[in-house]
Design an enzyme around this catalytic site. Sequence first.
Site, mmCIF file in Angstrom:
data_model
loop_
_atom_site.group_PDB
_atom_site.id
_atom_site.type_symbol
_atom_site.label_atom_id
_atom_site.label_comp_id
_atom_site.label_asym_id
_atom_site.label_seq_id
_atom_site.Cartn_x
_atom_site.Cartn_y
_atom_site.Cartn_z
ATOM 1 N N SER A 220 0.838 -1.199 0.000
ATOM 2 C CA SER A 220 0.000 0.000 0.000
ATOM 3 C C SER A 220 0.870 1.245 0.000
ATOM 4 O O SER A 220 1.982 1.242 0.549
ATOM 5 C CB SER A 220 -0.897 0.020 1.243
ATOM 6 O OG SER A 220 -1.551 1.271 1.387
ATOM 7 N N TYR B 228 -1.540 -1.139 10.153
ATOM 8 C CA TYR B 228 -1.693 -1.446 8.734
ATOM 9 C C TYR B 228 -0.456 -1.015 7.955
ATOM 10 O O TYR B 228 0.093 -1.789 7.156
ATOM 11 C CB TYR B 228 -2.929 -0.731 8.195
ATOM 12 C CG TYR B 228 -3.188 -0.933 6.722
ATOM 13 C CD1 TYR B 228 -3.841 -2.062 6.262
ATOM 14 C CD2 TYR B 228 -2.801 0.024 5.787
ATOM 15 C CE1 TYR B 228 -4.094 -2.250 4.907
ATOM 16 C CE2 TYR B 228 -3.053 -0.148 4.434
ATOM 17 C CZ TYR B 228 -3.700 -1.285 4.002
ATOM 18 O OH TYR B 228 -3.951 -1.453 2.656
#
Length: 253
Positions: free
Chosen positions: A144, A159
């Site tokens: 990401s 995350y």
Amino acid sequence: MTENGRTAVLTGAASPRGIGRATADRLAREGWAIAVLDIDADEARAAAAEIGEAHGVPALGIGADVSDSGAVDAAIAQVEADLPPIVGLANVAGIASPVPFMNETVEGWDRVFAINMRGTFIVTQRVMRGMIERKQGRVVSVSSVSAQRGGGTYSKVAYSASKAAIIGFTRALAREVGEHGITVNVVTPGPIDTDIMGGTLTDERKAAMSADTLLGRVGTREEVAALIAFLLGDDAGWITAATYDINGGLQIS
């Protein structure tokens, strides 16, 4: 790549609006046999049935928790028994975490890493056995832009840290398995129109998320799928240990 057909395994690919499902459809359209692994067994089977019917390829849907090595072993054994050789793996399964750092718990942290990082390790290691034997394989994992920017998106520290780990994992693994003719790469999407960030994006949220991009919009699942399909395909044979940004200019590496 393989005369008798080739299979792509995709984790977390059952959600109709997810990157994994879009990638599975793209690969099936290109003639790959498809194995959908997802925590939701019913959705996995339904997705595989739709993909197989739509594209006329063998497709198998299996319920498996990617963080459970026993479940993954059984799932991949079934794929190996029922489908052509596994040539491609797309590690797409992942969970978001909008919890601020000081509110995060050890249990919450471990859950994010269990799915995002440990799952990537478990599935890749299990699939890699056959790839090494055949000296042929492509692995693409989904990280990401959050890993590169230090958050700044929907999710927070757990995350971002788990997705950053996937980048290091990719580079080190590529170094180990290159001698077997196997490539290992990672894609780092920016904001994409999926449901992972707390539900379906409204127009207002899309506008807010795209404000800092150079192109002024969020990305689509199909755009990420096209990149993953390229990296799994014949034309990407000399690309390995690479990090591919696909973020509309949100992060310039």
